[in-house]
Design a protein around this motif. Structure first.
Motif, PDB file in Angstrom:
ATOM      1  N   SER A  51      18.642-107.384 -51.742  1.00  0.00           N
ATOM      2  CA  SER A  51      19.402-106.978 -52.926  1.00  0.00           C
ATOM      3  C   SER A  51      18.547-106.965 -54.185  1.00  0.00           C
ATOM      4  N   VAL A  52      17.592-107.873 -54.290  1.00  0.00           N
ATOM      5  CA  VAL A  52      16.714-107.894 -55.463  1.00  0.00           C
ATOM      6  C   VAL A  52      15.785-106.684 -55.427  1.00  0.00           C
ATOM      7  N   GLY A  53      15.263-106.365 -54.250  1.00  0.00           N
ATOM      8  CA  GLY A  53      14.425-105.180 -54.100  1.00  0.00           C
ATOM      9  C   GLY A  53      15.196-103.904 -54.370  1.00  0.00           C
ATOM     10  N   LEU A  54      16.432-103.863 -53.906  1.00  0.00           N
ATOM     11  CA  LEU A  54      17.284-102.702 -54.160  1.00  0.00           C
ATOM     12  C   LEU A  54      17.510-102.529 -55.662  1.00  0.00           C
ATOM     13  N   ASN A  55      17.642-103.636 -56.366  1.00  0.00           N
ATOM     14  CA  ASN A  55      17.807-103.577 -57.819  1.00  0.00           C
ATOM     15  C   ASN A  55      16.589-102.932 -58.487  1.00  0.00           C
ATOM     16  N   VAL A  56      15.394-103.227 -57.992  1.00  0.00           N
ATOM     17  CA  VAL A  56      14.179-102.607 -58.532  1.00  0.00           C
ATOM     18  C   VAL A  56      14.229-101.096 -58.329  1.00  0.00           C
ATOM     19  N   ILE A  57      14.655-100.670 -57.146  1.00  0.00           N
ATOM     20  CA  ILE A  57      14.738 -99.238 -56.853  1.00  0.00           C
ATOM     21  C   ILE A  57      15.793 -98.564 -57.733  1.00  0.00           C
ATOM     22  N   VAL A  58      16.960 -99.191 -57.853  1.00  0.00           N
ATOM     23  CA  VAL A  58      18.034 -98.631 -58.674  1.00  0.00           C
ATOM     24  C   VAL A  58      17.601 -98.556 -60.136  1.00  0.00           C
ATOM     25  N   LYS A  59      16.986 -99.606 -60.633  1.00  0.00           N
ATOM     26  CA  LYS A  59      16.511 -99.633 -62.023  1.00  0.00           C
ATOM     27  C   LYS A  59      15.483 -98.524 -62.262  1.00  0.00           C
ATOM     28  N   THR A  60      14.618 -98.308 -61.279  1.00  0.00           N
ATOM     29  CA  THR A  60      13.611 -97.247 -61.386  1.00  0.00           C
ATOM     30  C   THR A  60      14.279 -95.880 -61.463  1.00  0.00           C
ATOM     31  N   ILE A  61      15.243 -95.648 -60.578  1.00  0.00           N
ATOM     32  CA  ILE A  61      15.942 -94.360 -60.555  1.00  0.00           C
ATOM     33  C   ILE A  61      16.706 -94.135 -61.860  1.00  0.00           C
ATOM     34  N   LYS A  62      17.416 -95.154 -62.335  1.00  0.00           N
ATOM     35  CA  LYS A  62      18.188 -95.012 -63.574  1.00  0.00           C
ATOM     36  C   LYS A  62      17.280 -94.715 -64.758  1.00  0.00           C
ATOM     37  N   THR A  63      16.175 -95.439 -64.849  1.00  0.00           N
ATOM     38  CA  THR A  63      15.253 -95.231 -65.958  1.00  0.00           C
ATOM     39  C   THR A  63      14.670 -93.825 -65.915  1.00  0.00           C
ATOM     40  N   ALA A  64      14.246 -93.386 -64.739  1.00  0.00           N
ATOM     41  CA  ALA A  64      13.692 -92.039 -64.598  1.00  0.00           C
ATOM     42  C   ALA A  64      14.738 -90.980 -64.927  1.00  0.00           C
ATOM     43  N   ASN A  65      15.940 -91.149 -64.418  1.00  0.00           N
ATOM     44  CA  ASN A  65      17.005 -90.182 -64.696  1.00  0.00           C
ATOM     45  C   ASN A  65      17.338 -90.119 -66.181  1.00  0.00           C
ATOM     46  N   ASN A  66      17.296 -91.265 -66.856  1.00  0.00           N
ATOM     47  CA  ASN A  66      17.548 -91.284 -68.303  1.00  0.00           C
ATOM     48  C   ASN A  66      16.467 -90.522 -69.067  1.00  0.00           C
ATOM     49  N   GLN A  67      15.297 -90.391 -68.460  1.00  0.00           N
ATOM     50  CA  GLN A  67      14.198 -89.643 -69.067  1.00  0.00           C
ATOM     51  C   GLN A  67      14.165 -88.199 -68.550  1.00  0.00           C
ATOM     52  N   ASN A  68      15.215 -87.809 -67.837  1.00  0.00           N
ATOM     53  CA  ASN A  68      15.330 -86.475 -67.245  1.00  0.00           C
ATOM     54  C   ASN A  68      14.206 -86.175 -66.259  1.00  0.00           C
ATOM     55  N   ALA A  69      13.725 -87.217 -65.615  1.00  0.00           N
ATOM     56  CA  ALA A  69      12.716 -87.065 -64.569  1.00  0.00           C
ATOM     57  C   ALA A  69      13.407 -87.155 -63.210  1.00  0.00           C
ATOM     58  N   ARG A  70      12.743 -86.630 -62.208  1.00  0.00           N
ATOM     59  CA  ARG A  70      13.277 -86.681 -60.846  1.00  0.00           C
ATOM     60  C   ARG A  70      12.605 -87.816 -60.078  1.00  0.00           C
ATOM     61  N   VAL A  71      13.306 -88.321 -59.063  1.00  0.00           N
ATOM     62  CA  VAL A  71      12.759 -89.386 -58.229  1.00  0.00           C
ATOM     63  C   VAL A  71      12.846 -88.959 -56.769  1.00  0.00           C
TER      64      VAL A  71
END
Length: 98
Positions: A51-71
């Motif tokens: 779950s902690v690792g999943l949080n890192v992945i989710v945080k990465t995706i959210k941050t990238a999406n907020n910057q209009n980048a693709r993951v």
């Protein structure tokens, strides 16, 4: 012109004991990702993501999406692919793998 790709390759599982180390290496990439660029996370070496690792992945995706980048997530096993599907990460990032 092809969009720029920023890549991170996980060298191990992403679990509570090392998740902060993964984040420390991913965060600088996120700082450089611009709109319409691609951030690729190669998770093929990760057999386990807790779950902690999943949080890192989710945080990465959210941050990238907020910057209009693709993951794009490169997945190496069915178990992790199921986690991505159950958590609906496949709706926020491109999933490539088995």
């Amino acid at each position: 012109m092809h969009p720029t790709t920023h890549s991170y390759k996980a060298d191990a599982d992403i679990v509570s004991t090392n998740a902060s180390q993964h984040w420390t290496r991913i965060d600088p990439l996120l700082q450089n990702v611009k709109s319409s660029e691609l951030l690729e996370l190669d998770l093929r070496a990760a057999n386990i993501v807790d779950s902690v690792g999943l949080n890192v992945i989710v945080k990465t995706i959210k941050t990238a999406n907020n910057q209009n980048a693709r993951v794009r997530l490169l997945i190496g096993n069915q178990s992790l692919k199921r986690i991505c599907t159950f958590t609906r990460l496949d709706q926020k990032a491109e999933i490539v793998g088995p």
